[in-house]
Design a protein around this motif. Structure first.
Motif, short mmCIF file in Angstrom:
data_model
loop_
_atom_site.label_atom_id
_atom_site.label_comp_id
_atom_site.label_asym_id
_atom_site.label_seq_id
_atom_site.Cartn_x
_atom_site.Cartn_y
_atom_site.Cartn_z
N ASN A 55 0.80 -1.75 0.21
CA ASN A 55 0.46 -0.22 -0.07
C ASN A 55 1.11 0.99 0.00
OD1 ASN A 55 0.36 0.70 3.25
ND2 ASN A 55 -0.61 -1.55 3.48
N GLY A 56 0.55 2.38 -0.15
CA GLY A 56 0.97 3.88 0.01
C GLY A 56 1.55 3.78 1.45
N LEU A 60 5.87 4.58 1.85
CA LEU A 60 6.02 5.69 2.67
C LEU A 60 7.48 5.13 2.96
CD1 LEU A 60 3.33 8.57 2.32
CD2 LEU A 60 5.56 8.77 1.24
N THR A 81 -2.23 17.27 4.63
CA THR A 81 -2.33 15.71 3.70
C THR A 81 -3.15 14.66 4.24
OG1 THR A 81 -0.76 14.18 2.65
CG2 THR A 81 -0.04 14.82 5.04
N ALA A 84 -1.08 9.57 6.69
CA ALA A 84 -0.15 8.63 6.05
C ALA A 84 1.59 9.10 5.70
CB ALA A 84 -0.64 7.33 4.73
N THR A 85 1.19 10.20 5.70
CA THR A 85 2.71 10.72 4.99
C THR A 85 3.29 11.32 5.97
OG1 THR A 85 1.49 11.79 3.66
CG2 THR A 85 3.64 12.41 3.87
N VAL A 127 4.03 16.30 -0.60
CA VAL A 127 3.07 15.82 -1.57
C VAL A 127 2.37 16.06 -2.57
CG1 VAL A 127 0.95 15.08 -0.02
CG2 VAL A 127 2.94 14.73 1.30
N ASP A 153 6.01 11.78 -2.28
CA ASP A 153 4.72 11.21 -2.14
C ASP A 153 3.85 11.84 -2.88
OD1 ASP A 153 1.97 10.05 -1.07
OD2 ASP A 153 1.95 10.78 1.06
N ALA A 155 1.29 9.78 -3.80
CA ALA A 155 0.08 8.51 -3.80
C ALA A 155 -1.04 9.53 -4.47
CB ALA A 155 -0.74 8.36 -2.34
N GLN A 156 -1.84 10.78 -4.56
CA GLN A 156 -2.68 11.70 -5.34
C GLN A 156 -2.48 12.06 -6.96
OE1 GLN A 156 -4.47 14.18 -2.91
NE2 GLN A 156 -4.73 12.55 -1.05
N SER A 182 -0.03 5.55 -4.45
CA SER A 182 -0.54 4.11 -3.27
C SER A 182 -1.78 3.80 -4.64
CB SER A 182 -1.68 4.78 -2.55
OG SER A 182 -2.61 4.08 -2.00
N PHE A 184 -4.47 2.53 -4.44
CA PHE A 184 -6.14 2.80 -3.09
C PHE A 184 -7.00 2.57 -4.28
CE2 PHE A 184 -9.40 4.19 -1.11
CZ PHE A 184 -9.03 3.21 0.13
N LYS A 187 -7.54 5.95 -5.88
CA LYS A 187 -6.66 6.98 -6.53
C LYS A 187 -6.83 6.70 -7.94
CE LYS A 187 -4.82 6.83 -2.22
NZ LYS A 187 -4.91 8.27 -1.67
N GLY A 195 -2.67 -1.35 -2.41
CA GLY A 195 -1.44 -1.92 -3.75
C GLY A 195 -0.59 -0.08 -3.28
N TYR A 314 -8.82 17.54 3.63
CA TYR A 314 -9.03 17.02 5.56
C TYR A 314 -9.30 18.41 6.72
CZ TYR A 314 -6.44 13.88 2.03
OH TYR A 314 -5.83 13.04 1.49
C1 LIG Z 1 -3.65 7.63 -0.27
C2 LIG Z 1 -2.24 8.51 0.21
C3 LIG Z 1 -1.35 7.78 1.31
C4 LIG Z 1 -1.51 6.08 1.66
O1 LIG Z 1 -2.05 5.00 0.82
P1 LIG Z 1 -2.47 3.91 1.41
O2 LIG Z 1 -2.36 2.88 0.18
O3 LIG Z 1 -4.29 4.10 1.81
O4 LIG Z 1 -1.78 3.42 2.08
C5 LIG Z 1 -0.29 8.27 1.55
N1 LIG Z 1 0.24 9.53 1.06
C6 LIG Z 1 -1.34 10.29 0.52
C7 LIG Z 1 -1.36 11.59 0.45
C8 LIG Z 1 -2.69 9.81 0.02
O5 LIG Z 1 -3.42 9.91 -0.97
#
Ligand SMILES: *Cc1c(COP(=O)(O)O)cnc(C)c1O
Length: 370
Positions: A55-56, A60, A81, A84-85, A127, A153, A155-156, A182, A184, A187, A195, A314
């Motif tokens: 996962n994301g 990290l 953010t 997770a970051t 991020v 990061d 992920a987005q 990520s 997810f 995403k 993943g 957020y």
């Molecule tokens: C979704 C996300 C993550 C974490 O991803 P996961 O796969 O849910 O663990 C990390 N950083 C950002 C900015 C995210 O949007």
């Protein structure tokens, strides 16, 4: 907010075939589809090494471990953010050092980074929020000057592109020392579960990242370092291998929806619409507006009464989360992030938005403000 069923319906046969192949082979862990997907992603990103993981968030954490950070080392990042970051940083007993964001791009305010650098700073962790890259050229220059590492990061922002002043274009996640993403489901490139992936151009880092994600082992049952168990399932890799071929088309659909919102809502003076930064493309993981002070929640309730979903990404900045109380931050430390947490509202954004839906949403918002 998203329409994963609608998206899936259009590629159902391809996905079903890919899943069936994995099930028939029973190679559920590290099957050949994982390697195939890694290679396709390498090509797409134009990067030398891709390590897939669970996962994301793991991505990290593994990235921070690979840079051989030690407890107490400082990592500069944004308080605006997903948790997770910051979590990956604090789990390793590193210290998250937050700096505020730009009020228009929602990304880290690069002018605030240098004043936050100390002798303990090891990493800058920008991020690329909502699908738009942070100012990577500035960040890379600064990191070079202070001998710091950069983890992105992304992920987005998978598929988003950043253009350097000399004209060189790079994809989000391939600019820093290490990039993380990520898969997810919601995403821009989502699988059917969890993943993630990590990218780097550096061969040594690539080896290390791969070993850490695999119990610290390069050769089976020989463990050189302490690692974790973080894998992308073969079924998820097979699904992603199909969906990656559609990623650019998906991102264009999101951009089209964003352009519709921009046109339809552009005359509402009370609203601040997303602003494109000069050097990055935008793949609109989220389409996020800024409501007038004190009106966000009322607008959200109103939209909900019209059956229009919306989300707040957020509501609380990291430095004010209970989990980070020990870091000693207080209200007022990062006024832009704090203000935006009270005013941001993300509208439905996905690949299947029909014109009638966009029209309905924009009419409702226009009615609210007139
Ligand atoms: C979704 C996300 C993550 C974490 O991803 P996961 O796969 O849910 O663990 C990390 N950083 C950002 C900015 C995210 O949007």
């Amino acid at each position: 907010m998203v329409d994963l069923k609608g998206q899936h319906n259009k590629i159902r046969d391809e996905i079903d075939a890919a899943i069936k192949k994995v099930v028939d082979s029973a190679a559920f862990i590290n099957g050949p589809e994982v390697e195939t997907f890694r290679n396709r992603l390498k090509e797409y990103l134009d990067i030398k090494h891709v390590i897939t993981c669970g996962n994301g968030t793991d991505a990290l954490q593994i990235a921070l471990m690979a840079l051989e950070t030690e407890p107490g080392d400082e990592v500069i990042t944004t308080p605006f953010t997903f948790i997770a970051t910051a979590e990956a940083i604090s789990l390793l007993k590193l210290k998250p050092v937050f700096v505020d964001i730009h009020s228009r791009t929602f990304n880290i305010d690069t002018s605030s980074i240098e004043p936050a650098v100390t002798s303990k700073t090891k990493v800058i962790l920008p991020v690329h929020l909502y699908g738009q890259c942070a100012d990577m050229e500035f960040i890379m220059d600064l990191a070079g000057k202070h001998d710091l590492k950069v983890i992105e990061d992304a992920a987005q922002a998978l598929g988003s592109e950043y253009t350097f002043r000399n004209g060189i274009v790079k994809k989000a996640g391939t600019i820093g020392d290490i990039g993380c993403t990520s898969f997810f489901p919601s995403k821009n490139l989502g699988c059917f579960g969890d993943g993630g992936a990590i990218f780097t151009d550096d061969a040594e880092s690539g080896e290390k990242l791969k070993a850490i994600a695999s119990h610290g082992s390069r050769i089976k049952y020989y463990h050189d370092i302490t690692g974790v168990n973080s894998r992308l399932d073969t079924i998820q890799a097979a699904i992603l291998d199909v969906k990656l071929r559609y990623l650019d088309r998906y991102n264009i659909k999101r951009l089209k929806a964003a352009e519709y919102y921009n046109r339809a809502l552009g005359d509402i003076e009370q609203l601040q619409l997303p602003v494109r930064s000069g050097q990055s493309s935008h793949i609109f993981h989220a389409y996020t507006i800024i409501a007038p002070p004190g009106q966000r929640d009322a607008l959200r309730d109103y939209l909900s009464s019209k059956n229009i979903p919306s989300m707040v990404y957020y509501p609380v900045p990291m430095h004010l989360q209970k989990a980070y109380i020990d870091c000693g931050y207080r209200e007022g430390d990062f006024p832009v992030s704090e203000e935006l947490c009270k005013r941001v509202l993300s509208l439905p954004m996905h690949t299947e938005l029909a014109e009638e839906q966009l029209e309905y949403i924009c009419h409702a918002i226009t009615d609210y403000f007139t």
